[in-house]
Motif scaffolding. Structure first.
Motif, PDB file in Angstrom:
ATOM      1  N   THR A 116      69.492  15.522  -6.865  1.00  0.00           N
ATOM      2  CA  THR A 116      68.870  16.677  -7.734  1.00  0.00           C
ATOM      3  C   THR A 116      69.643  16.360  -8.764  1.00  0.00           C
ATOM      4  O   THR A 116      70.515  16.579  -9.616  1.00  0.00           O
ATOM      5  N   ILE A 117      68.324  16.614  -9.779  1.00  0.00           N
ATOM      6  CA  ILE A 117      68.889  17.035 -10.591  1.00  0.00           C
ATOM      7  C   ILE A 117      69.028  18.168 -11.409  1.00  0.00           C
ATOM      8  O   ILE A 117      69.761  18.813 -12.269  1.00  0.00           O
ATOM      9  N   TYR A 118      68.801  19.725 -10.635  1.00  0.00           N
ATOM     10  CA  TYR A 118      68.766  20.935 -11.151  1.00  0.00           C
ATOM     11  C   TYR A 118      69.067  21.802  -9.164  1.00  0.00           C
ATOM     12  O   TYR A 118      67.684  20.923  -8.750  1.00  0.00           O
ATOM     13  N   LEU A 119      69.720  22.515  -9.348  1.00  0.00           N
ATOM     14  CA  LEU A 119      69.803  23.577  -8.408  1.00  0.00           C
ATOM     15  C   LEU A 119      70.260  24.695  -8.727  1.00  0.00           C
ATOM     16  O   LEU A 119      70.832  25.431  -9.514  1.00  0.00           O
ATOM     17  N   ASP A 162      70.112  29.692  -7.077  1.00  0.00           N
ATOM     18  CA  ASP A 162      70.359  30.001  -6.812  1.00  0.00           C
ATOM     19  C   ASP A 162      70.003  31.295  -6.996  1.00  0.00           C
ATOM     20  O   ASP A 162      70.435  32.264  -6.470  1.00  0.00           O
TER      21      ASP A 162
END
Lengths: 497, 497
Positions: B448-451, B453
């Protein structure tokens, strides 16, 4: 590999005699403090047996076999720190559970007895040397595993700690900082803080030492002083003496944080070290489920707040169960470093001038409270602990400003509803304010300079493309899911780059 | 003040003869087009009787008295354009309602007969001269007020237009562009486009002229070609000839937009001019209620998209009922200009290389549709009109990339649920995607390079602090309020500044 080696009582006594000379009354930073202030920005790394059990705290009973990183890579941790512009790496060598990240002779509850025997303290300290970053050590006083901890003679466990700290301070190169935690579990005098301090200073006089919750309201009493209240010199007292700096994890100091603290009638200079999480949910040990990181806007404002006024900041950037910092977490830290143009050779960047500090404030609505603690003037008192809270969902808060002072940035820290998660630590924050405007008085009329129909979020930073001057500025809440509440609304004049 | 002055039939005929020579078949831009392409970025200003009636369209019956700005300040409009880096100002001199922003001899439905008699065309053109910005004119063919419009001889109304355009082209200095609208209300041949074109070119050969919905699929038929479909040269036809550029308000051209269009068997070069609103709710005329502007991230990506490939962009920045552009609206335009470092003397900045264009795409879920129009490969076809739509709320879309091509930015245009407001134009957009990650394949594993919410919003731009290479990239939707749908997901390599 557990072999008790007892330090003689004589040696302990000898060490104790020197303490008074090691921390002298002062109104300016000593060399250890100067070095700490110059570093200013460190990466905190929580890693250990908790990482593999989705927990923040454990009691020493988690099985060694659970510590089993599949791709342990401390070099990647420190390389990330380097890329992100951190100047020191603060490693949790032992948390409250007693599990040690190095091969300690004094316990078997350590990495050497686990499935992955890498000496993590060595790997991190080696990488720090490689990348030119200062290595620093977190060590928990509170130890829920070690049997001597519960001996009726507290010196037994002090000796255990002195032995472990001797291992740390003699085998891993220069340690720039020692961060002691968990002091609440025994009387302050039972921890042998003076012995620890002397031992550390013997190996590195420039190591800065502190114990979490350093300062109290009354000498000899456990009446903690939160850092937001530290706005007067020579009013509060050490509960852990000697200490080179103040800690109060994870609270934020007042904007005008003071530096002089008392011990036995003498005044000592003490900077504050802030501790924050990169995680939006305040998890210190990484969880199996990837959790979001804080927004860069919020981190940028927190960076400025926490490194202001000769204080320091360590930001927790935890590795996951594979033994690496997740890429998106690293990206947040590196993205912040790039945004702030952090590099080892430059002084830390500064926020602009806060032209709003302590200016008169009026709110259209205030939450009923007999102590009046939710009044409008909480939004610019320089304290992240106090807040304005409205009684009504729609409310406006208005601030007088000096029209001769220009500004071009506004930052707003909103109080949010938090849902605490089952681990007892991490939490989800939910903004209340959904739509709002910022207006200024121009020629006798309100003029909207910013309008948003998106939830305010953790910290809203409004970077204005032009400078403004005004006699009055207001935040007008246009839609909210609950009565709005604001910790701080800062009106700032940033210097142009 | 209405005094009909008839242009002689002979004069009209003489003008008509020259048309064929005025726009010649070409595969490169002529001087008018070159000047237009060089300008590239203009401010569109919708202002008029609609502004004072909270409406987008009106029929010529709104009372003149309603046009009553309290603080009319066209200099502020153009000064805002200057500060924001616009290179031309395109003013709605007459909208479909027929209301004229100048004192026209040919109608009384104009500013001169209203409570505030300022000649707005003059004020704007004067300010343009003052600030060194090119003045340009929007003029509606469709006129719901002027009686000659409904005459059975269409030339009657053409004469009316020629007279008004003569006023505009002789009294207000050089006009760089003429934007004609509303052609759908009569047959293309009824508008006298060739006469208008000749008249304009007589006064300024370098004025670029076009009519909205310029191009059709079949010669002589009103079968509009949307700009996203213009991916082949010499396949589509003029419905309004001559025209110097293509218009299709407010749609977006394809990323690989083509430039050759046919008229009577000959091929002409035609750039495209995009029209977008600064308002998030797509209002062209400002409403009494302050409405939010688009986010700078979205505007930045739209700027790049719309000025790419020798096309142009006009962004609508409407003044309000006081007669000024609201401060927060101006701030958005100026903020974009500062972010892009726009200035008159520099070429327009460019986006990076799209390494994702037309690469193979697989989606875990696709909305059932017999034409297969919601397939995954819509997300990188360079068309903002087509989109991937999932059948399930949680879905993943995965793209193959060339691992030798680095990237450091991702932009995602999400399809949103829109709620159209009672005016028939403006709308509220509601994102469906609430939580998501962007992952890349590294050493056989997803990373994952960007997460996030937070709701994806209108256009999510992920600026990565590092460059990546990968064979596969995916967008994984972790939470959504409806089946997710994406117009475009661009993987971009930005040059470092």
């Amino acid at each position: 590999m557990k072999k008790y080696v007892l330090i003689t009582f004589l040696m302990a006594l000898a060490v104790n005699c020197c303490v008074a000379q090691l921390l002298l009354p002062a109104t300016k930073p000593n060399p250890a403090q100067q070095a700490m202030i110059k570093r200013g920005y460190g990466m905190f790394i929580h890693f250990g047996i908790n990482t593999f059990n989705n927990t923040e705290w454990s009691d020493g009973t988690l099985p060694l076999e659970s510590y089993n990183p599949t791709n342990l890579d401390p070099d990647q941790w420190v390389l990330t720190a380097k890329k992100a512009g951190f100047r020191y790496v603060l490693l949790t060598t032992k948390h409250h559970d007693g599990f040690c990240l190095w091969d300690s002779k004094y316990t078997t509850y350590d990495v050497a007895s686990s499935p992955v025997k890498m000496d993590v303290v060595k790997a991190v300290s080696d990488a720090c040397k490689k990348y030119g970053i200062q290595f620093a050590v977190y060590y928990s006083l509170w130890d829920r595993k070690e049997p001597s901890y519960k001996d009726k003679d507290p010196q037994k466990y002090v000796d255990y700690m002195l032995n472990q700290l001797t291992e740390l301070f003699t085998n891993y190169g220069t340690i720039g900082e020692l961060w002691l935690d968990g002091g609440w579990d025994k009387k302050p005098s039972d921890w042998g803080v003076d012995q620890i301090y002397s031992l550390v200073k013997k190996y590195n006089p420039n190591c800065a030492v502190s114990v979490n919750h350093t300062i109290v309201n009354e000498e000899g009493k456990r009446n903690y002083t939160p850092p937001a209240n530290m706005t007067e010199d020579n009013k509060y007292f050490f509960q852990y003496f000697p200490s080179d700096f103040r800690l109060w994890d994870p609270e934020l100091a007042a904007k005008s944080d003071k530096k002089q603290y008392l011990h036995e009638g003498k005044s000592y200079y003490l900077p504050f070290e802030h501790t924050i999480c990169i995680s939006k949910r305040l998890n210190w040990f990484e969880k199996t489920e990837p959790l979001p990181t804080r927004d860069l806007d919020e981190l940028e404002e927190l960076f400025y707040w926490c490194t202001d006024n000769d204080n320091c900041l360590v930001m927790n950037v935890p590795p996951d169960q594979t033994g690496r910092i997740r890429e998106y977490v690293a990206n947040t830290a590196i993205g912040l470093g790039k945004r702030l143009d952090l590099s080892l050779n430059k002084p830390l960047p500064k926020n602009g001038k806060f032209i709003s500090m302590n200016k008169p404030v009026v709110a259209t609505s205030v939450w009923d409270d007999k102590n009046g603690q939710y009044a409008g003037n909480a939004i610019n008192d320089g304290k992240m602990s106090s807040r304005w809270a409205a009684k009504d969902t729609l409310a406006t808060v208005e601030m007088e400003l000096n029209p001769s002072e220009p500004f071009n940035k506004i930052s707003i820290f909103e109080y949010q509803d938090t849902k605490r998660l089952p681990d007892g630590f991490s939490q989800i924050r939910v903004p209340r304010i959904q739509q709002y405007s910022v207006d200024i008085m121009q020629n006798g009329q309100w003029q909207t300079i910013y309008l948003s129909d998106e939830p305010m979020g953790d910290c809203k930073v409004i970077k204005l493309p032009l400078s403004y001057n005004t006699s009055k500025l207001r935040l007008k809440v246009l839609k909210a899911t609950a009565p709005p509440s604001i910790y701080e609304l800062n009106v700032i004049n940033m210097q142009k780059k």
